[in-house]
Design a protein around this motif. Sequence first.
Motif, PDB file in Angstrom:
ATOM      1  N   ALA A 109       0.828  -1.207   0.000  1.00 36.42           N
ATOM      2  CA  ALA A 109       0.000   0.000   0.000  1.00 36.42           C
ATOM      3  C   ALA A 109       0.861   1.256   0.000  1.00 36.42           C
ATOM      4  CB  ALA A 109      -0.931  -0.001   1.218  1.00 36.42           C
ATOM      5  N   GLY A 110       1.974   1.220   0.776  1.00 33.89           N
ATOM      6  CA  GLY A 110       2.876   2.372   0.805  1.00 33.89           C
ATOM      7  C   GLY A 110       3.514   2.629  -0.543  1.00 33.89           C
ATOM      8  N   LEU A 111       4.000   1.554  -1.195  1.00 37.70           N
ATOM      9  CA  LEU A 111       4.583   1.718  -2.524  1.00 37.70           C
ATOM     10  C   LEU A 111       3.552   2.243  -3.510  1.00 37.70           C
ATOM     11  CD1 LEU A 111       6.775  -1.518  -2.787  1.00 37.70           C
ATOM     12  CD2 LEU A 111       7.561   0.829  -2.434  1.00 37.70           C
ATOM     13  N   GLY A 112       2.331   1.716  -3.403  1.00 40.92           N
ATOM     14  CA  GLY A 112       1.278   2.207  -4.287  1.00 40.92           C
ATOM     15  C   GLY A 112       0.968   3.670  -4.044  1.00 40.92           C
ATOM     16  N   LEU A 113       0.926   4.073  -2.779  1.00 40.21           N
ATOM     17  CA  LEU A 113       0.650   5.482  -2.465  1.00 40.21           C
ATOM     18  C   LEU A 113       1.769   6.396  -2.943  1.00 40.21           C
ATOM     19  CD1 LEU A 113      -0.878   5.228   1.126  1.00 40.21           C
ATOM     20  CD2 LEU A 113      -2.049   5.901  -0.977  1.00 40.21           C
ATOM     21  N   VAL A 114       3.026   5.946  -2.783  1.00 43.91           N
ATOM     22  CA  VAL A 114       4.156   6.747  -3.266  1.00 43.91           C
ATOM     23  C   VAL A 114       4.091   6.898  -4.782  1.00 43.91           C
ATOM     24  CG1 VAL A 114       6.665   6.795  -3.532  1.00 43.91           C
ATOM     25  CG2 VAL A 114       5.657   6.210  -1.329  1.00 43.91           C
ATOM     26  N   ALA A 115       3.770   5.785  -5.473  1.00 41.97           N
ATOM     27  CA  ALA A 115       3.661   5.853  -6.938  1.00 41.97           C
ATOM     28  C   ALA A 115       2.513   6.770  -7.356  1.00 41.97           C
ATOM     29  CB  ALA A 115       3.461   4.450  -7.513  1.00 41.97           C
ATOM     30  N   VAL A 116       1.380   6.643  -6.669  1.00 47.35           N
ATOM     31  CA  VAL A 116       0.238   7.513  -6.985  1.00 47.35           C
ATOM     32  C   VAL A 116       0.567   8.971  -6.675  1.00 47.35           C
ATOM     33  CG1 VAL A 116      -2.127   8.070  -6.308  1.00 47.35           C
ATOM     34  CG2 VAL A 116      -1.480   5.702  -6.715  1.00 47.35           C
ATOM     35  N   THR A 117       1.303   9.194  -5.587  1.00 48.70           N
ATOM     36  CA  THR A 117       1.697  10.566  -5.246  1.00 48.70           C
ATOM     37  C   THR A 117       2.599  11.162  -6.320  1.00 48.70           C
ATOM     38  OG1 THR A 117       1.541  10.083  -2.880  1.00 48.70           O
ATOM     39  CG2 THR A 117       2.861  11.985  -3.527  1.00 48.70           C
ATOM     40  N   LEU A 118       3.562  10.345  -6.788  1.00 47.82           N
ATOM     41  CA  LEU A 118       4.442  10.824  -7.846  1.00 47.82           C
ATOM     42  C   LEU A 118       3.650  11.156  -9.105  1.00 47.82           C
ATOM     43  CD1 LEU A 118       7.312  11.348  -8.830  1.00 47.82           C
ATOM     44  CD2 LEU A 118       7.464   8.932  -9.471  1.00 47.82           C
ATOM     45  N   PHE A 119       2.725  10.283  -9.470  1.00 44.98           N
ATOM     46  CA  PHE A 119       1.883  10.562 -10.636  1.00 44.98           C
ATOM     47  C   PHE A 119       1.032  11.800 -10.403  1.00 44.98           C
ATOM     48  CE2 PHE A 119      -2.333  10.107 -12.546  1.00 44.98           C
ATOM     49  CZ  PHE A 119      -2.000  10.126 -13.895  1.00 44.98           C
ATOM     50  N   GLN A 120       0.480  11.921  -9.197  1.00 47.47           N
ATOM     51  CA  GLN A 120      -0.370  13.068  -8.885  1.00 47.47           C
ATOM     52  C   GLN A 120       0.405  14.379  -8.980  1.00 47.47           C
ATOM     53  OE1 GLN A 120      -1.961  12.920  -4.936  1.00 47.47           O
ATOM     54  NE2 GLN A 120      -3.338  14.627  -5.235  1.00 47.47           N
ATOM     55  N   VAL A 121       1.641  14.373  -8.441  1.00 49.61           N
ATOM     56  CA  VAL A 121       2.462  15.589  -8.502  1.00 49.61           C
ATOM     57  C   VAL A 121       2.802  15.930  -9.947  1.00 49.61           C
ATOM     58  CG1 VAL A 121       4.717  16.542  -7.902  1.00 49.61           C
ATOM     59  CG2 VAL A 121       3.383  15.343  -6.180  1.00 49.61           C
ATOM     60  N   ARG A 122       3.238  14.904 -10.705  1.00 45.91           N
ATOM     61  CA  ARG A 122       3.578  15.138 -12.108  1.00 45.91           C
ATOM     62  C   ARG A 122       2.376  15.635 -12.892  1.00 45.91           C
ATOM     63  NH1 ARG A 122       8.962  15.680 -12.969  1.00 45.91           N
ATOM     64  NH2 ARG A 122      10.154  13.905 -12.203  1.00 45.91           N
ATOM     65  N   PHE A 123       1.243  14.959 -12.697  1.00 46.41           N
ATOM     66  CA  PHE A 123       0.039  15.323 -13.436  1.00 46.41           C
ATOM     67  C   PHE A 123      -0.483  16.680 -12.993  1.00 46.41           C
ATOM     68  CE2 PHE A 123      -4.614  15.224 -13.919  1.00 46.41           C
ATOM     69  CZ  PHE A 123      -4.693  15.046 -15.294  1.00 46.41           C
ATOM     70  N   GLY A 124      -0.446  16.930 -11.670  1.00 46.01           N
ATOM     71  CA  GLY A 124      -0.971  18.198 -11.161  1.00 46.01           C
ATOM     72  C   GLY A 124      -0.153  19.400 -11.598  1.00 46.01           C
ATOM     73  N   LEU A 125       1.174  19.232 -11.716  1.00 49.45           N
ATOM     74  CA  LEU A 125       2.039  20.348 -12.092  1.00 49.45           C
ATOM     75  C   LEU A 125       2.311  20.394 -13.590  1.00 49.45           C
ATOM     76  CD1 LEU A 125       4.662  20.287  -9.192  1.00 49.45           C
ATOM     77  CD2 LEU A 125       2.610  21.673  -9.398  1.00 49.45           C
ATOM     78  N   LEU A 126       1.675  19.522 -14.347  1.00 49.13           N
ATOM     79  CA  LEU A 126       1.882  19.504 -15.794  1.00 49.13           C
ATOM     80  C   LEU A 126       1.543  20.832 -16.460  1.00 49.13           C
ATOM     81  CD1 LEU A 126       2.895  17.542 -17.923  1.00 49.13           C
ATOM     82  CD2 LEU A 126       0.518  16.872 -18.351  1.00 49.13           C
ATOM     83  N   PRO A 127       0.466  21.519 -16.041  1.00 51.09           N
ATOM     84  CA  PRO A 127       0.193  22.838 -16.648  1.00 51.09           C
ATOM     85  C   PRO A 127       1.321  23.836 -16.456  1.00 51.09           C
ATOM     86  CG  PRO A 127      -1.752  22.035 -15.509  1.00 51.09           C
ATOM     87  CD  PRO A 127      -0.648  21.096 -15.156  1.00 51.09           C
ATOM     88  N   LEU A 128       2.043  23.747 -15.341  1.00 48.20           N
ATOM     89  CA  LEU A 128       3.172  24.664 -15.134  1.00 48.20           C
ATOM     90  C   LEU A 128       4.290  24.380 -16.121  1.00 48.20           C
ATOM     91  CD1 LEU A 128       3.374  24.862 -11.233  1.00 48.20           C
ATOM     92  CD2 LEU A 128       2.292  26.445 -12.821  1.00 48.20           C
TER      93      LEU A 128
END
Length: 460
Positions: A182-201
Amino acid sequence: MRLNSLAFRLFATSTMWTLLVLPLAGLIIYKLYHEDVQASFDAQLKKLATAIMFDSLSEARDVPVAPTNRYEPLFEVTHSGWYWQIKPLDNPQLPTLVSASLATARLPSPAERKFPTDVTGTRWMNVPGPTGDPMRIVELVNTLGYNEKAPRYSIIVAGPLDWLDALVSNFRNRLITALALAGLGLVAVTLFQVRFGLLPLKRVERRLAEIRSGEAERLEGELPAEIAPLQVELNALIQSNQDVIDRARTQVGNLAHSLKTPLAVIVNEARDDTTPLARKVFEQAQVMRDSITLYLDRARMAARVGAIGCVTNVQDVAEPLVRALERINRDRGITIVTNIGEEARFQGERQDLEEILGNLLDNACKWAKSKVYLSGRTLRPSLMGAPPLIEIVVEDNGPGLSAAQRKKLGKRGLRLDESKPGSGLGLSIVTDFVQMYRGQFELDASKHGGLKAVLRLPSA
């Protein structure tokens, strides 16, 4: 992902929170499960002890008897870990009844060891079993026929703790595995979320680079609601910057026309008069005309410097200048060798770069014996966040200058040799342009024997 970036900060804080919360949650879940299993195990032991007590201590008997119901088949297996024992507390001469699994061994009594009772009058104790394995004992104390005046008996039931430990250990291992995944999955999802969320920048960064390089004039495209106001303000700033430049150019042009016309009349009138006063007026008018030209040029430079979107390819500017100067100096056999990278682009107006290169190349051609060398390349910044630069080097194989002479050059109107044509303003004009663009200009000795001019300007 850079250490000082927003992406790293968001990812690091989320990862730290995940690494803090998951182990804490796992510890709480483990403790709760351990307590539940322990309570279930104790309840089973007490249930067996209560059943044996009611079956053995009957009013119809004078002494306790072995329970007729086995309750637990492992009571009949020698050293199985499950045992029962009925022992007299007040008369040691009376026999002690034990399960077949206990064989010749005996269980210690918590009552004899002065263990306290819980709220239900039950005593608990963890001790090594007959084979040395840990076991848990529950003890009930009662009388035969439940007569308070009758002798007391200790009814003991023991169960193996290794069974309980194995059950809890198995759950702990599965819990750790599940939480780690679950921790690895959350870290991976967090990385995707950060990348996806900051993509407009990232898109904003690319579009600003396009504006800076002259490929676009405005910050276009649909952006998220949170940074849409930034797009509006940046476009307004770009437009305001362009409006200021246009107004400055217009005002400078108007001033030039308004001053040059009456000054030309004064010069023409004074030229035709031979009196000392007329000659003085003509001389000072020439000085005024040079000063007006100088400061108007500076004003035009100041208006153009820093203009967003002004980009000039160095090679495109250098090629026509090289051809023109080689034709002019054909009688002297001057050759200009160029080595300019296609990626070298100047962050500024074309006419400014033409003025800079024209003065440097013209000066080098005047002093060269046979060859002038022109090179240009892009310098990558050594410090993070520093602006990129282009380096332009002009060298000749002429007589060169001493270190003291090189220090004197660049002063307005200063000439070290009156035998060459010119006003002596070339290098000073270059210096003015470089200062306007916040660049660097250095003079050094060339490996070809002459003078080496090194120019560093903002790169697009």
